[in-house]
Design a protein around this motif. Structure first.
Motif, PDB file in Angstrom:
ATOM      1  N   ALA A   1    -124.626  -5.819 -44.214  1.00 21.68           N
ATOM      2  CA  ALA A   1    -124.515  -6.725 -45.363  1.00 21.68           C
ATOM      3  C   ALA A   1    -123.125  -7.344 -45.498  1.00 21.68           C
ATOM      4  CB  ALA A   1    -124.872  -5.970 -46.645  1.00 21.68           C
ATOM      5  N   HIS A   2    -122.079  -6.576 -45.254  1.00 22.87           N
ATOM      6  CA  HIS A   2    -120.720  -7.100 -45.499  1.00 22.87           C
ATOM      7  C   HIS A   2    -120.433  -8.395 -44.738  1.00 22.87           C
ATOM      8  CE1 HIS A   2    -119.348  -2.921 -47.075  1.00 22.87           C
ATOM      9  NE2 HIS A   2    -119.708  -3.715 -48.062  1.00 22.87           N
ATOM     10  N   PRO A   3    -120.722  -8.474 -43.413  1.00 25.73           N
ATOM     11  CA  PRO A   3    -120.472  -9.747 -42.718  1.00 25.73           C
ATOM     12  C   PRO A   3    -121.361 -10.892 -43.226  1.00 25.73           C
ATOM     13  CG  PRO A   3    -120.784  -7.948 -41.155  1.00 25.73           C
ATOM     14  CD  PRO A   3    -121.183  -7.431 -42.485  1.00 25.73           C
ATOM     15  N   LEU A   4    -122.536 -10.575 -43.713  1.00 22.30           N
ATOM     16  CA  LEU A   4    -123.408 -11.644 -44.246  1.00 22.30           C
ATOM     17  C   LEU A   4    -122.769 -12.299 -45.474  1.00 22.30           C
ATOM     18  CD1 LEU A   4    -126.882  -9.900 -43.845  1.00 22.30           C
ATOM     19  CD2 LEU A   4    -126.123 -11.967 -42.646  1.00 22.30           C
ATOM     20  N   SER A   5    -121.941 -11.555 -46.177  1.00 23.99           N
ATOM     21  CA  SER A   5    -121.220 -12.132 -47.314  1.00 23.99           C
ATOM     22  C   SER A   5    -119.976 -12.875 -46.845  1.00 23.99           C
ATOM     23  CB  SER A   5    -120.816 -11.043 -48.313  1.00 23.99           C
ATOM     24  OG  SER A   5    -121.973 -10.460 -48.869  1.00 23.99           O
ATOM     25  N   THR A   6    -119.172 -12.243 -45.989  1.00 25.85           N
ATOM     26  CA  THR A   6    -117.900 -12.878 -45.616  1.00 25.85           C
ATOM     27  C   THR A   6    -118.117 -14.093 -44.704  1.00 25.85           C
ATOM     28  OG1 THR A   6    -117.684 -11.270 -43.835  1.00 25.85           O
ATOM     29  CG2 THR A   6    -116.469 -10.808 -45.845  1.00 25.85           C
ATOM     30  N   ILE A   7    -119.110 -14.039 -43.817  1.00 22.57           N
ATOM     31  CA  ILE A   7    -119.302 -15.147 -42.873  1.00 22.57           C
ATOM     32  C   ILE A   7    -120.298 -16.181 -43.414  1.00 22.57           C
ATOM     33  CG2 ILE A   7    -120.165 -15.755 -40.547  1.00 22.57           C
ATOM     34  CD1 ILE A   7    -119.091 -13.012 -39.615  1.00 22.57           C
TER      35      ILE A   7
ATOM     36  N   HIS B   1    -111.620 -14.753 -58.367  1.00 21.51           N
ATOM     37  CA  HIS B   1    -112.617 -15.397 -57.500  1.00 21.51           C
ATOM     38  C   HIS B   1    -113.798 -14.444 -57.260  1.00 21.51           C
ATOM     39  CE1 HIS B   1    -109.109 -17.916 -56.678  1.00 21.51           C
ATOM     40  NE2 HIS B   1    -109.974 -18.840 -56.295  1.00 21.51           N
ATOM     41  N   PRO B   2    -114.954 -14.998 -56.838  1.00 24.49           N
ATOM     42  CA  PRO B   2    -116.136 -14.151 -56.578  1.00 24.49           C
ATOM     43  C   PRO B   2    -115.848 -13.000 -55.611  1.00 24.49           C
ATOM     44  CG  PRO B   2    -116.769 -16.450 -56.578  1.00 24.49           C
ATOM     45  CD  PRO B   2    -115.267 -16.428 -56.720  1.00 24.49           C
ATOM     46  N   ASN B   3    -115.064 -13.248 -54.545  1.00 25.95           N
ATOM     47  CA  ASN B   3    -114.540 -12.142 -53.744  1.00 25.95           C
ATOM     48  C   ASN B   3    -113.037 -12.176 -53.984  1.00 25.95           C
ATOM     49  OD1 ASN B   3    -116.834 -10.956 -52.221  1.00 25.95           O
ATOM     50  ND2 ASN B   3    -117.045 -13.086 -51.550  1.00 25.95           N
ATOM     51  N   PRO B   4    -112.495 -11.272 -54.800  1.00 22.76           N
ATOM     52  CA  PRO B   4    -111.126 -11.442 -55.284  1.00 22.76           C
ATOM     53  C   PRO B   4    -110.104 -11.542 -54.150  1.00 22.76           C
ATOM     54  CG  PRO B   4    -111.974  -9.257 -55.848  1.00 22.76           C
ATOM     55  CD  PRO B   4    -113.104 -10.026 -55.285  1.00 22.76           C
ATOM     56  N   VAL B   5    -109.165 -12.460 -54.343  1.00 15.12           N
ATOM     57  CA  VAL B   5    -108.114 -12.668 -53.342  1.00 15.12           C
ATOM     58  C   VAL B   5    -106.796 -12.150 -53.911  1.00 15.12           C
ATOM     59  CG1 VAL B   5    -109.288 -14.661 -52.317  1.00 15.12           C
ATOM     60  CG2 VAL B   5    -107.646 -15.023 -54.168  1.00 15.12           C
ATOM     61  N   GLU B   6    -105.863 -11.983 -52.992  1.00 17.77           N
ATOM     62  CA  GLU B   6    -104.555 -11.421 -53.351  1.00 17.77           C
ATOM     63  C   GLU B   6    -103.916 -12.183 -54.510  1.00 17.77           C
ATOM     64  OE1 GLU B   6    -102.236 -10.849 -49.801  1.00 17.77           O
ATOM     65  OE2 GLU B   6    -100.387 -10.705 -50.975  1.00 17.77           O
ATOM     66  N   GLN B   7    -104.065 -13.517 -54.469  1.00 16.96           N
ATOM     67  CA  GLN B   7    -103.446 -14.352 -55.500  1.00 16.96           C
ATOM     68  C   GLN B   7    -103.971 -13.986 -56.898  1.00 16.96           C
ATOM     69  OE1 GLN B   7    -104.352 -18.486 -54.969  1.00 16.96           O
ATOM     70  NE2 GLN B   7    -103.197 -19.110 -56.774  1.00 16.96           N
ATOM     71  N   ASP B   8    -105.245 -13.673 -57.008  1.00 22.21           N
ATOM     72  CA  ASP B   8    -105.809 -13.282 -58.313  1.00 22.21           C
ATOM     73  C   ASP B   8    -105.054 -12.075 -58.875  1.00 22.21           C
ATOM     74  OD1 ASP B   8    -107.712 -15.130 -57.563  1.00 22.21           O
ATOM     75  OD2 ASP B   8    -109.260 -13.636 -57.102  1.00 22.21           O
ATOM     76  N   VAL B   9    -104.860 -11.114 -57.998  1.00 22.61           N
ATOM     77  CA  VAL B   9    -104.228  -9.861 -58.415  1.00 22.61           C
ATOM     78  C   VAL B   9    -102.769 -10.110 -58.796  1.00 22.61           C
ATOM     79  CG1 VAL B   9    -103.668  -7.514 -57.681  1.00 22.61           C
ATOM     80  CG2 VAL B   9    -105.790  -8.579 -56.926  1.00 22.61           C
ATOM     81  N   ARG B  10    -102.091 -10.929 -57.988  1.00 19.41           N
ATOM     82  CA  ARG B  10    -100.670 -11.209 -58.264  1.00 19.41           C
ATOM     83  C   ARG B  10    -100.527 -11.991 -59.564  1.00 19.41           C
ATOM     84  NH1 ARG B  10     -97.758  -9.136 -54.515  1.00 19.41           N
ATOM     85  NH2 ARG B  10     -98.493  -8.990 -52.362  1.00 19.41           N
TER      86      ARG B  10
ATOM     87  N   ALA C   1    -103.988 -12.617 -48.283  1.00 21.83           N
ATOM     88  CA  ALA C   1    -103.626 -14.021 -48.079  1.00 21.83           C
ATOM     89  C   ALA C   1    -103.238 -14.282 -46.626  1.00 21.83           C
ATOM     90  CB  ALA C   1    -102.477 -14.396 -49.014  1.00 21.83           C
ATOM     91  N   ALA C   2    -102.507 -13.356 -46.021  1.00 21.63           N
ATOM     92  CA  ALA C   2    -101.961 -13.607 -44.685  1.00 21.63           C
ATOM     93  C   ALA C   2    -103.043 -13.639 -43.610  1.00 21.63           C
ATOM     94  CB  ALA C   2    -100.918 -12.550 -44.353  1.00 21.63           C
ATOM     95  N   THR C   3    -104.038 -12.769 -43.720  1.00 19.42           N
ATOM     96  CA  THR C   3    -104.997 -12.622 -42.618  1.00 19.42           C
ATOM     97  C   THR C   3    -106.408 -13.058 -42.982  1.00 19.42           C
ATOM     98  OG1 THR C   3    -105.486 -10.372 -43.350  1.00 19.42           O
ATOM     99  CG2 THR C   3    -103.726 -10.626 -41.715  1.00 19.42           C
ATOM    100  N   GLY C   4    -106.704 -13.192 -44.262  1.00 22.69           N
ATOM    101  CA  GLY C   4    -108.061 -13.529 -44.688  1.00 22.69           C
ATOM    102  C   GLY C   4    -109.012 -12.351 -44.583  1.00 22.69           C
ATOM    103  N   ARG C   5    -108.509 -11.206 -44.200  1.00 19.55           N
ATOM    104  CA  ARG C   5    -109.369 -10.017 -44.085  1.00 19.55           C
ATOM    105  C   ARG C   5    -109.350  -9.225 -45.384  1.00 19.55           C
ATOM    106  NH1 ARG C   5    -110.761  -9.214 -38.616  1.00 19.55           N
ATOM    107  NH2 ARG C   5    -111.767  -7.267 -39.182  1.00 19.55           N
ATOM    108  N   LYS C   6    -110.394  -8.432 -45.555  1.00 25.25           N
ATOM    109  CA  LYS C   6    -110.474  -7.650 -46.783  1.00 25.25           C
ATOM    110  C   LYS C   6    -109.730  -6.322 -46.636  1.00 25.25           C
ATOM    111  CE  LYS C   6    -114.634  -9.586 -48.719  1.00 25.25           C
ATOM    112  NZ  LYS C   6    -115.842  -9.365 -49.476  1.00 25.25           N
TER     113      LYS C   6
END
Ligand SMILES: [Fe+2]
Length: 388
Positions: free
Chosen positions: A271-277, A75-84, A161-166
């Motif tokens: 910048a980081h919150p401008l991407s996540t939010i 995904h554009p901001n990689p998620v745990e599932q991608d890695v697994r 996946a559990a928290t949605g945090r990076k």
């Protein structure tokens, strides 16, 4: 000079193969690193590009068409599932190394997939409980953008996946064994993305240079990165096929990431919150906040930017500190404007109602902890308002 008494490690350990057509050496270089059945990690968008076509041709031409595999679900901001998923495919296919190709997300996911290969039940939130990450599968990084510099970084940012945090997974073992910087792979990047990713690299260079950590080697690299970007980024945006400009930007992006071993500053925390939010592209978010961040820093600590300005080509050797700062900031503002990166946040969908959550995340972000001057929650509010 007390800083000189601190014991510090300076390391620049990533071999990088640079030049137009460098990709052709991938089969032989990979073989030397022990890759016989590599897993290629990328995102779905890249699979249809000429860059990926070149990779397929290169691996195919080596006569190993049936001995390499592709995971393209990043995904554009990689998620745990991608890695697994990538890790699971690696094990199922009996792979022996990872080749990640793409932007920072694909490279981060490819880097981290090797952790799951070693520890299939790895709890990412407990990454730092593991003392021994040696023996990870070899990793080759091939960037197709010139910005994040993830290819030379030893960290991987994965959304849990559990928290949605990076989670920032950081370990020297995550480093690539080889980086291939081939400007031919970046010619397909549209001008808008070329500008935004290049602005990310510029921000890395400027913020790492002013970060108050004693690291003169990184400082030199950061300043030369600024010089390369100022010269090459406009050309790369004007003419995407300018291989010289593309090559200089690839090197400058890698240099920016090497330099930010020192750490970054307030602009990245904005910048980081401008991407996540708000979903802004990371490079664009940096570009829109960079000038405000620079003004904020020099208002509290004048004299930061003379050498940055000199790297931009300005004659600042003899002018007073404050004038050198102002001229440098003025140059960067005009430089970004010429690239179309001088818009307001609200033009990208950011709303005043989102300010409180933006500020809360910015305060939590680690980057501003190493900013050249402290940043308070009220400072973050003023900075966001300035660019809203
Ligand atoms: Fe960045």
């Amino acid at each position: 000079m007390t800083k000189l008494l601190n014991v510090t490690t300076f390391s620049f350990p990533t071999p990088a193969l640079f030049g137009a057509g460098a990709l052709a050496e991938l089969p032989a270089r990979g073989h030397r690193l022990g890759l016989r059945r590599p897993l290629v990690v990328t995102d779905a968008g890249l699979v249809s590009t000429d860059a990926f076509g070149a990779l397929v041709k290169t691996l195919g031409e080596a006569g190993r068409e049936r001995d390499w595999f592709v995971y393209s679900g990043v995904h554009p901001n990689p998620v745990e599932q991608d890695v697994r998923e990538a890790g699971a495919m690696f094990r199922e296919r009996g792979c022996d190394g990872v080749i990640a190709i793409g932007g920072g997300s694909a490279l981060d996911a490819g880097k981290a997939a090797r952790l799951v290969v070693k520890r299939p039940v790895l709890d990412f939130a407990k990454f730092y409980d593991e003392s021994d990450w040696s023996g990870l599968a070899p990793f080759i990084a091939i960037p197709t953008t010139a910005g994040t510099g993830s290819e030379v970084g030893r960290s991987s940012v994965i959304t849990l996946a559990a928290t949605g945090r990076k989670a920032v997974l950081f370990h020297p073992e995550l480093l690539a064994k080889l980086v291939i910087l081939d400007p031919e792979l970046t010619v397909g990047l549209p001008a808008r993305l070329t500008a935004a990713t290049g602005a990310d690299a510029l921000t890395h260079c400027i913020e790492s240079y002013t970060c108050p950590v004693f690291h003169p080697m990184c400082d030199g690299i950061a300043l030369e990165g600024v010089r390369l970007i100022v010269e090459a980024l406009p050309r790369a945006c004007r003419s995407g096929t300018d291989l010289d400009a593309r090559g200089r930007m690839l090197i400058a992006a890698a240099m920016g990431a090497v330099a930010f071993q020192k750490d970054l500053g307030v602009v990245h925390s904005l910048a980081h919150p401008l991407s996540t939010i708000c979903g802004l592209h990371h490079g664009l978010a940096n570009a829109l906040c960079l000038v405000a961040g620079m003004k904020f820093c020099v208002a509290r600590k004048p004299g930061l930017y003379r050498r940055v300005g000199i790297s931009c080509g300005l004659d600042l050797m003899r002018c007073p500190e404050t004038e050198a700062d102002q001229q440098t900031i003025g140059f960067i503002a005009r430089f970004l404007a010429a690239l179309g990166l001088n818009t307001r946040l609200r033009e990208h969908g950011v709303k005043a109602e989102q300010l409180d959550s933006l500020i809360a995340q910015a305060v939590d972000d680690p980057c501003h902890k190493t900013n050249v001057v402290p940043v308070s929650p009220d400072d973050f509010r003023s900075l966001y308002l300035e660019v809203l």
